[in-house]
Write a protein that holds these residues in place. Structure first.
Motif, short mmCIF file in Angstrom:
data_model
loop_
_atom_site.label_atom_id
_atom_site.label_comp_id
_atom_site.label_asym_id
_atom_site.label_seq_id
_atom_site.Cartn_x
_atom_site.Cartn_y
_atom_site.Cartn_z
N GLY A 185 0.70 -1.17 -0.07
CA GLY A 185 -0.19 -0.05 -0.03
C GLY A 185 0.78 1.17 -0.12
O GLY A 185 0.28 2.38 -0.05
N GLY A 186 1.88 1.23 -0.04
CA GLY A 186 2.89 2.44 0.09
C GLY A 186 3.09 3.09 -1.44
O GLY A 186 2.39 2.59 -2.26
N GLY A 187 3.62 4.22 -1.47
CA GLY A 187 3.54 4.80 -2.76
C GLY A 187 3.93 6.31 -2.47
O GLY A 187 4.22 6.94 -1.46
N LEU A 188 3.64 7.03 -3.68
CA LEU A 188 3.86 8.62 -3.73
C LEU A 188 2.59 9.28 -3.74
O LEU A 188 1.63 8.69 -4.46
CB LEU A 188 4.56 8.81 -4.95
CG LEU A 188 4.84 10.46 -5.27
CD1 LEU A 188 5.69 10.85 -4.25
CD2 LEU A 188 5.43 10.38 -6.72
N VAL A 189 2.54 10.23 -2.68
CA VAL A 189 1.23 10.87 -2.75
C VAL A 189 1.37 12.45 -2.37
O VAL A 189 2.54 12.79 -1.54
CB VAL A 189 0.33 10.29 -1.67
CG1 VAL A 189 1.09 10.57 -0.37
CG2 VAL A 189 -0.86 10.94 -1.58
N ALA A 229 8.66 8.19 4.94
CA ALA A 229 9.67 7.20 5.57
C ALA A 229 9.27 5.84 5.12
O ALA A 229 8.33 5.72 4.37
CB ALA A 229 9.15 7.27 7.10
N VAL A 230 10.10 5.14 5.52
CA VAL A 230 9.60 3.73 5.27
C VAL A 230 8.90 3.17 6.49
O VAL A 230 9.30 3.42 7.55
CB VAL A 230 10.93 2.79 5.03
CG1 VAL A 230 10.58 1.34 5.09
CG2 VAL A 230 11.85 3.26 3.96
N TYR A 231 7.74 2.45 6.09
CA TYR A 231 6.75 2.09 7.26
C TYR A 231 6.73 0.62 7.46
O TYR A 231 6.68 -0.30 6.39
CB TYR A 231 5.18 2.42 6.94
CG TYR A 231 5.15 4.17 7.14
CD1 TYR A 231 5.61 4.96 6.15
CD2 TYR A 231 4.11 4.41 8.30
CE1 TYR A 231 5.43 6.33 6.22
CE2 TYR A 231 3.91 5.69 8.54
CZ TYR A 231 4.63 6.75 7.67
OH TYR A 231 4.38 8.10 7.77
N TYR A 232 7.02 0.27 8.55
CA TYR A 232 7.24 -1.05 9.11
C TYR A 232 5.97 -1.60 9.86
O TYR A 232 5.64 -0.94 10.89
CB TYR A 232 8.55 -1.30 9.80
CG TYR A 232 9.79 -1.01 9.18
CD1 TYR A 232 10.32 0.32 9.01
CD2 TYR A 232 10.46 -2.05 8.18
CE1 TYR A 232 11.43 0.41 8.41
CE2 TYR A 232 11.59 -1.45 7.55
CZ TYR A 232 12.06 -0.60 7.68
OH TYR A 232 13.18 -0.18 6.80
N CYS A 233 5.56 -2.51 9.66
CA CYS A 233 4.61 -3.18 10.57
C CYS A 233 5.33 -4.34 11.55
O CYS A 233 6.34 -4.93 11.27
CB CYS A 233 3.32 -3.79 9.82
SG CYS A 233 3.76 -5.40 9.09
N GLN A 237 7.60 1.96 1.34
CA GLN A 237 8.00 3.32 1.43
C GLN A 237 6.61 4.27 1.33
O GLN A 237 6.00 3.84 0.33
CB GLN A 237 9.05 3.66 0.42
CG GLN A 237 9.60 5.13 0.05
CD GLN A 237 10.07 5.56 1.09
OE1 GLN A 237 11.23 4.89 1.38
NE2 GLN A 237 9.85 6.92 1.39
N VAL A 238 6.64 5.41 1.92
CA VAL A 238 5.65 6.21 1.62
C VAL A 238 6.23 7.61 1.34
O VAL A 238 7.12 8.05 2.36
CB VAL A 238 4.62 6.36 2.88
CG1 VAL A 238 3.71 7.60 2.71
CG2 VAL A 238 3.80 4.89 3.08
#
Length: 119
Positions: free
Chosen positions: A8-12, A91-95, A114-115
């Motif tokens: 689900g990450g990406g550029l926004v 940031a890089v988001y980690y679960c 990555q978001v």
């Protein structure tokens, strides 16, 4: 073997929204607390939000009112809905999850997604 897979990450653009998902798989007996952390370039990894097995949530002050954490126990999945995004959310988001395999509790991390929020 137990693993977490994020998506689900990406550029926004700033002000936009992104929804992250993290699914656990493997020989799972139960999942206790699940959560999301993030790490920006040159910074330490920091807690974003957590949710217990009883759906009690906790948020870092920087995301309160903008981010919502939720879980679907039937799917062994945790979500992070991120609204009103700011460039500093990049940031890089980690679960992360505390997962019980029959007789042992493991702390498991996802690989990160990555978001990037553009101004």
């Amino acid at each position: 073997q137990v693993q977490l897979v994020e998506s689900g990450g990406g550029l926004v653009q700033a002000g936009g929204s992104v929804r992250l998902s993290c699914a656990a798989s493997g020989s799972i007996s139960s999942i206790e607390t699940m959560g999301w952390h993030r790490q920006a370039p040159g910074k330490q990894r920091e807690l974003v939000a957590t949710i217990t097995s009883g759906d009690t949530t906790n948020y870092d002050d920087s995301v309160k009112g903008r981010f919502t954490i939720a879980r679907d126990n039937a799917k062994n999945t945790v979500y992070l809905q991120m609204n009103s995004l700011k460039p500093e959310d990049t940031a890089v988001y980690y679960c992360k999850a505390h997962i019980r395999v029959p007789s042992t509790m493991y702390l498991v991390w996802g690989q990160g997604t990555q978001v990037t929020v553009s101004s």
